[in-house]
Scaffold this active site. Structure first.
Site, PDB file in Angstrom:
ATOM      1  N   ASN A 155      86.536  45.117  45.142  1.00 28.10           N
ATOM      2  CA  ASN A 155      87.698  44.916  46.001  1.00 28.10           C
ATOM      3  C   ASN A 155      88.980  44.590  45.256  1.00 28.10           C
ATOM      4  O   ASN A 155      90.048  44.563  45.855  1.00 28.10           O
ATOM      5  CB  ASN A 155      87.390  43.834  47.027  1.00 28.10           C
ATOM      6  CG  ASN A 155      86.429  44.369  48.057  1.00 28.10           C
ATOM      7  OD1 ASN A 155      86.754  45.307  48.769  1.00 28.10           O
ATOM      8  ND2 ASN A 155      85.231  43.816  48.109  1.00 28.10           N
TER       9      ASN A 155
ATOM     10  N   LYS B 162      77.807  53.238  58.605  1.00 25.97           N
ATOM     11  CA  LYS B 162      78.417  52.984  57.295  1.00 25.97           C
ATOM     12  C   LYS B 162      79.013  51.582  57.351  1.00 25.97           C
ATOM     13  O   LYS B 162      79.459  51.120  58.408  1.00 25.97           O
ATOM     14  CB  LYS B 162      79.439  54.045  56.918  1.00 25.97           C
ATOM     15  CG  LYS B 162      80.643  54.168  57.765  1.00 25.97           C
ATOM     16  CD  LYS B 162      81.817  53.360  57.354  1.00 25.97           C
ATOM     17  CE  LYS B 162      82.022  53.369  55.863  1.00 25.97           C
ATOM     18  NZ  LYS B 162      82.919  52.229  55.503  1.00 25.97           N
TER      19      LYS B 162
ATOM     20  N   SER C 218      93.625  51.326  43.821  1.00 30.35           N
ATOM     21  CA  SER C 218      94.204  51.974  42.637  1.00 30.35           C
ATOM     22  C   SER C 218      93.302  53.069  42.111  1.00 30.35           C
ATOM     23  O   SER C 218      92.211  53.278  42.609  1.00 30.35           O
ATOM     24  CB  SER C 218      94.465  50.924  41.569  1.00 30.35           C
ATOM     25  OG  SER C 218      93.331  50.113  41.389  1.00 30.35           O
TER      26      SER C 218
ATOM     27  N   THR D  56      79.589  46.363  61.701  1.00 29.23           N
ATOM     28  CA  THR D  56      79.750  47.535  60.841  1.00 29.23           C
ATOM     29  C   THR D  56      81.054  48.220  61.158  1.00 29.23           C
ATOM     30  O   THR D  56      81.578  48.130  62.266  1.00 29.23           O
ATOM     31  CB  THR D  56      78.605  48.537  61.024  1.00 29.23           C
ATOM     32  OG1 THR D  56      78.669  49.460  59.938  1.00 29.23           O
ATOM     33  CG2 THR D  56      78.741  49.332  62.314  1.00 29.23           C
TER      34      THR D  56
ATOM     35  N   GLU E 139      79.010  44.928  49.876  1.00 29.39           N
ATOM     36  CA  GLU E 139      79.636  45.223  48.590  1.00 29.39           C
ATOM     37  C   GLU E 139      79.163  44.238  47.517  1.00 29.39           C
ATOM     38  O   GLU E 139      79.342  43.033  47.644  1.00 29.39           O
ATOM     39  CB  GLU E 139      81.155  45.208  48.725  1.00 29.39           C
ATOM     40  CG  GLU E 139      81.646  46.456  49.458  1.00 29.39           C
ATOM     41  CD  GLU E 139      83.123  46.445  49.786  1.00 29.39           C
ATOM     42  OE1 GLU E 139      83.658  47.521  50.043  1.00 29.39           O
ATOM     43  OE2 GLU E 139      83.721  45.364  49.783  1.00 29.39           O
TER      44      GLU E 139
ATOM     45  N   THR F 166      82.018  55.107  52.522  1.00 27.38           N
ATOM     46  CA  THR F 166      83.178  54.810  51.652  1.00 27.38           C
ATOM     47  C   THR F 166      82.647  54.092  50.414  1.00 27.38           C
ATOM     48  O   THR F 166      82.239  54.751  49.466  1.00 27.38           O
ATOM     49  CB  THR F 166      84.256  53.962  52.366  1.00 27.38           C
ATOM     50  OG1 THR F 166      83.652  52.815  52.951  1.00 27.38           O
ATOM     51  CG2 THR F 166      84.981  54.778  53.413  1.00 27.38           C
TER      52      THR F 166
END
EC number: 2.3.1.35
Lengths: 413, 413
Positions: free
Chosen positions: A408, A184, A413, A195, A285, A158
């Site tokens: 994040n 992932k 959106s 995870t 991230e 993702t």
């Protein structure tokens, strides 16, 4: 979504060997975005044993509930994974969606729905339209081949910036057996499980209960010792599949967890989990630094774990690392807030092997320049010596950067 | 450090009245930066009662340990607060530093060191050179006046973008009594206690034990229901001082916590704590949104609190709010990870009064446009109805922005 690959990505990917009894295929089913590969089908030969561990969330996703129920049988013929939609918090629709997905897969594969395992990752709270799998899974079942490991690892991504794979070949009895794994991760990652999705495959002839024992023991110091942002997903799933195909080459069938013949296999299995979980930390991230937190001198291992997690989840510690600042004061704060036994005046703290604090105060030999230089490394180890007992523990995390907020702040959106 | 004032700052400051028995003075002692006001001295008349609540950190700062010990006496004559250095994790030097500061203050004021209270905020792990107070405190004691409330509130700021004050005047018996409060916060804020430093002053004639009861009850739903980043400071200190000067105007002396004459005072005192703690949330580091998390339908209030805190501390929820995204999926995640009783299929979630999820799935009446519009407001209320029981709770926090990372990524440098 972030497009640049994490600077902490491994320099190259291992060659992923074939696992007898496993075939893979991927497709773009338009789950969320058009033209993006978002479905993985893994076909498993008859006789494949399965084990799994899952999120401890009180609000698990529909696929997690599905897998938990189907694990009872201990047998698997198919794994369907989609990205783009987590099928979590989708109420009765979600449950119906898992049932329909399994029906479509079972028909495509020619097996019972009880032998179909499901995992979904992506947005939470949006209904997953399982009819999108209709036709797609049948086609995948026809075209699946044993060699598409990298495609498979890519299909389940993702916000990951690189696919995560690991492999090992090891002796079981006198036969060679292989273990392949993929994962992932990226965000919403904190035990238990760390995870979001990880899948391990082997041709070793292991019973489901042996596989379950290996998983349970294996995650403790790997996936469960990993945190990105302290947020536990509703979907965390780690499934392991053992096709047993290596029995044809003389690998012994193992049906008891303590079997001494499992020693080398256990070590390799654990190493795969460690490798994959570290890759998840390296792709946290917005991560720019891999952070290893080591706590020693604790009264017990669980106490060391809680202190290490308190440090690893502290936004103030994580932003300091992002700023290449050896801010031991914030480490003290995080030790103090953990609520575990700690004596301020016995604490010593090191960054990348350089002791900055000793006996509850700044180390007399502290040299700002030397420490600043050390903080520029892509991996930062924070070591805390509590000076109370002999227990120790270690967790992995990453720094907290503006990119985490950017990723994040506009994900939906 | 951030220089722009938080967009969530109150539009104006209240007129802070004089409190008989309290005089204030501030100075630039060069604790960390030259020319920056960094010391506050509050002089308290004889007969002043004191109470306090502190961080629950296992590694508290030296001033916290000092105050805890001196509270036994129940009497105060001076409060010395410095910003720039927290005197935390400073070992024996830190302890010596508090003793020396108290000595300097006691000499300047003409009291016992037991009547001197101390609070320090700023960098952790750096020795605080108390000799810098020498001369400064004597001068402050001479020049202190009853009217410098705003100066005092400014002197205790670190990364705060606005000074935080509150005041109330209320009847105690037939006499008017006044309560003034100030606070500083910004980061490293999570119960217990939430703000790093807060000081309340009143001329009401309350015994130390009455004051302690008021504080203990008062923080539960105010400072302890507040989180900025989940990081608990080593220095959190809330002290309350009652000079008793209003007795001269006929205010009754109160020495029993349950005294019915305290009713209006208790309410006003609680309101001051609520006001100050909300101001701290409004000035969370990098905050652009004030976030109120309401959890209802819980089995117990502590359970509701833990779920509300799980939501309020979730980086994924906080970044979604920063992105004006009504991402209820992340709220479900945060409910699920709290480990408290929750039934996914009974959950309802609202943002600013608009229900987005109902009975464990998206609300059928959900209108993206309407919700998006509502998320633009400077205050966002997240309401979660668990549907299990009758208990409810509420906590305050703020969003997580890139500015938080910027502020904390280079604080020490």
């Amino acid at each position: 979504m972030s497009t640049a690959v994490s600077p902490l990505a491994p320099p190259d990917f291992p060659e992923m060997p074939v696992i007898a009894g496993v075939r893979l295929a991927t497709a773009a089913a338009g789950i969320r975005y058009k033209g993006r590969t978002d479905v993985l089908l893994a076909l498993l030969d008859k006789g494949t044993a399965v084990a799994g561990v899952f999120t401890k969330s009180k609000c698990p996703s529909a696929p997690v509930e599905w897998c938990r129920a189907k694990l009872q049988g201990g047998a698997a013929r198919a794994l369907v994974v989609n990205s783009g939609n987590a099928n979590a918090f989708t109420g009765k629709t979600g449950k119906a969606s898992t049932a329909l997905t399994a029906q479509i897969a079972a028909k495509a594969v020619g097996c019972s729905t009880s032998d179909v395992f499901l995992a979904s990752t992506g947005v939470i709270g949006e209904p997953l339209d399982a009819t999108k799998f209709d036709g797609v899974l049948a086609q995948l079942a026809e075209t699946a081949t044993p060699d598409r490991w990298m495609d498979a690892a890519k299909a389940i991504m993702t916000t990951d910036t690189f696919p995560k794979v690991a492999t090992a070949t090891v002796k079981l009895g006198k036969a060679k057996v292989t273990i392949n794994g993929m994962a992932k991760g990226a965000g919403m990652i904190m035990p238990d499980m760390a995870t979001m999705l990880s899948f391990i495959f082997t041709d070793a002839p292991l019973s489901a209960s042996v596989l379950q024992s290996l998983l349970k023991a294996g995650v403790e110091d790997t996936f469960n010792a990993l945190t990105i942002d302290g947020d536990t997903s509703t979907s965390d799933t780690l499934l392991a599949f053992a096709t047993g195909a290596a029995a044809a080459n003389g690998a012994p069938k193992i049906s008891r967890a303590g079997d001494p013949r499992l020693k080398a296999f256990t070590k390799a299995f654990q190493q795969i989990l460690a490798d994959l979980s570290e890759q998840v930390a390296r792709d946290g991230e917005g991560a720019r630094k891999l952070v290893e937190v080591v706590v020693e001198g604790a009264t017990t291992k669980p106490s060391a774990r809680r202190i290490a997690m308190s440090i690893a989840n502290s936004p103030l510690v994580k932003t300091a690392i992002a700023g290449e600042d050896a801010n031991w004061g914030r480490v003290v704060m995080a030790v103090g807030k953990a609520g575990e036994p700690a004596n301020r005046d016995k604490l010593s703290i090191s960054f990348n092997g350089i002791r900055v604090a000793k006996s509850g105060a700044r180390d007399p030999s502290y040299n700002e320049k030397e420490v600043s230089e050390a903080m520029k490394a892509p991996k930062v180890q924070i070591k805390v010596a509590l000076g109370l007992g002999k227990a120790k523990d270690r967790v992995l995390t990453c720094d907290l950067t503006k990119e985490y907020v950017a990723i994040n702040g506009d994900y939906r959106s």
